[in-house]
Design an enzyme around this catalytic site. Structure first.
Site, PDB file in Angstrom:
ATOM      1  N   CYS A   1       0.809  -1.221   0.000  1.00 44.32           N
ATOM      2  CA  CYS A   1       0.000   0.000   0.000  1.00 44.32           C
ATOM      3  C   CYS A   1       0.840   1.268   0.000  1.00 44.32           C
ATOM      4  O   CYS A   1       0.326   2.359  -0.262  1.00 44.32           O
ATOM      5  CB  CYS A   1      -0.940  -0.013   1.194  1.00 44.32           C
ATOM      6  SG  CYS A   1      -1.963  -1.505   1.266  1.00 44.32           S
TER       7      CYS A   1
ATOM      8  N   HIS B   1      -3.264   6.522   2.170  1.00 45.20           N
ATOM      9  CA  HIS B   1      -3.726   5.271   1.564  1.00 45.20           C
ATOM     10  C   HIS B   1      -5.156   5.013   2.005  1.00 45.20           C
ATOM     11  O   HIS B   1      -5.491   5.117   3.188  1.00 45.20           O
ATOM     12  CB  HIS B   1      -2.820   4.117   2.001  1.00 45.20           C
ATOM     13  CG  HIS B   1      -3.430   2.766   1.817  1.00 45.20           C
ATOM     14  ND1 HIS B   1      -3.978   2.362   0.616  1.00 45.20           N
ATOM     15  CD2 HIS B   1      -3.605   1.727   2.682  1.00 45.20           C
ATOM     16  CE1 HIS B   1      -4.455   1.132   0.751  1.00 45.20           C
ATOM     17  NE2 HIS B   1      -4.243   0.737   1.989  1.00 45.20           N
TER      18      HIS B   1
ATOM     19  N   ASN C   1     -10.471  -0.950  -0.759  1.00 43.93           N
ATOM     20  CA  ASN C   1      -9.022  -0.845  -0.576  1.00 43.93           C
ATOM     21  C   ASN C   1      -8.344  -1.394  -1.830  1.00 43.93           C
ATOM     22  O   ASN C   1      -8.408  -2.586  -2.098  1.00 43.93           O
ATOM     23  CB  ASN C   1      -8.612  -1.645   0.665  1.00 43.93           C
ATOM     24  CG  ASN C   1      -7.121  -1.600   0.942  1.00 43.93           C
ATOM     25  OD1 ASN C   1      -6.308  -1.313   0.067  1.00 43.93           O
ATOM     26  ND2 ASN C   1      -6.754  -1.912   2.175  1.00 43.93           N
TER      27      ASN C   1
END
Length: 326
Positions: free
Chosen positions: A124, A248, A278
């Site tokens: 990420c 993120h 996500n």
């Protein structure tokens, strides 16, 4: 070993000159997940804030998503094309295969000649790490135009029997073009890794995501706010100087908690998680492009990009936005 300077000089000759994105057509709604695993829309929204996520088609691989994001960028910025591209960096944890790289497949698809092509694996934090690497390449004077992409097809490695993780992940890609400029727009960067926490988010031998969400949440809240403040402090700036915070997009509730600890209004945070889930390395460029299309980003705005996740690793970058109104 020589002691590292506390405040190393940070030089930049890179500016963001174009942006593009792509998400697959298929949508997995919370209602869809209710039919797949023991969960419900209210529970998902309460814990994550996610309303839906996108899923790549069976014949779509990560390289296809990355290529589509670059083509979107080319179509929206007519002056930008494959001519003169010196390097392509793709941040991804879900490459089509161990090799060849996704970046090399993007290179072939767009027809960029004499071009470095390389994947970056930092989960990420990958997109911000790739931007940092791209700035370093531009600083050598050898590279002038670099495409940086964050692309993931996480639904391929999601365990849809695990209700704690399958509600989170989606697929997508975002791309930016960095161009050499004497007025470099990257103001400062930082990075940190705690490899001892790597067991909290990993890909198991069955090629599925395993995540201890509670531990990752605790780590993020205990480290990210201080690292963001440190990033600004070393650049001689404060939170009040920021126009936008772009973390993120792991989980909307996590972003809210980080903003609360930073004492930063949530309205100043850009996210892509509500509509895309996500998307790991793709989440920050997707958030940037969504905000750009909405007219939120204006030339001269100061942004703090901050990626964090599996590793456990994190990367931050202060950027002066250089694109005008979409």
């Amino acid at each position: 070993m020589a002691e590292r300077m506390e405040y190393p000089a940070f030089l930049s000759k890179a500016q963001i000159k174009a942006i593009g994105s792509y998400v697959p057509e298929q949508v997995i709604s919370n209602s869809d997940l209710e039919k797949m695993v023991e969960t419900d829309n209210e529970w998902i929204l309460r814990r994550t804030g996610i309303e839906q996520r996108h899923k790549a088609a069976n014949d779509q691989l990560t390289s296809h998503l990355a290529i589509a994001a670059v083509h979107d960028m080319f179509s929206r910025f007519p002056a930008v094309n494959a001519q003169g591209i010196d390097a392509i960096l793709v941040a991804t944890t879900t490459p089509d295969m161990p090799f060849p790289s996704v970046a090399s497949q993007v290179q072939q698809a767009i027809g960029a000649a004499n071009c470095l092509a390389m994947d970056v694996s930092a989960a990420c934090a990958g997109f911000v790490s790739a931007l940092q690497l791209a700035n370093g390449l531009i600083m050598t004077g050898i590279y002038r135009n670099i495409i940086v992409i964050g692309a993931e097809s996480l639904t391929r490695i999601t365990d849809y029997t695990d209700r704690s993780t399958c509600i989170l992940f989606g697929d997508g890609a975002g791309a930016v073009l960095l161009e050499a400029s004497e007025q470099g727009a990257f103001l400062y960067s930082n990075a940190d890794t705690e490899g001892s926490g790597g067991m909290h988010v990993y890909c198991n031998p069955d090629n599925k995501i395993v995540q201890n969400g509670r531990e990752v949440y605790k780590w993020a809240l205990s480290t990210v706010p201080d690292k963001v403040r440190d990033l600004l402090r070393k650049a001689g700036l404060t939170l009040g100087d920021l126009d936008w915070f772009v973390p993120h997009s792991a989980n909307l509730r996590m972003i809210e908690a980080i903003c609360e600890r930073l004492e930063l209004p949530i309205e100043k945070a850009l996210q892509s998680v509500v509509r895309n889930g996500n998307t790991s390395a793709a989440s920050i460029p997707l958030a940037l492009d969504a905000a750009y299309k909405e007219g939120k980003l204006q030339s001269g705005h100061l942004l703090a990009l901050y990626g964090f996740g599996s590793g456990l690793t994190q990367s931050g970058l202060l950027v002066r936005w250089t694109l005008g109104t979409a």
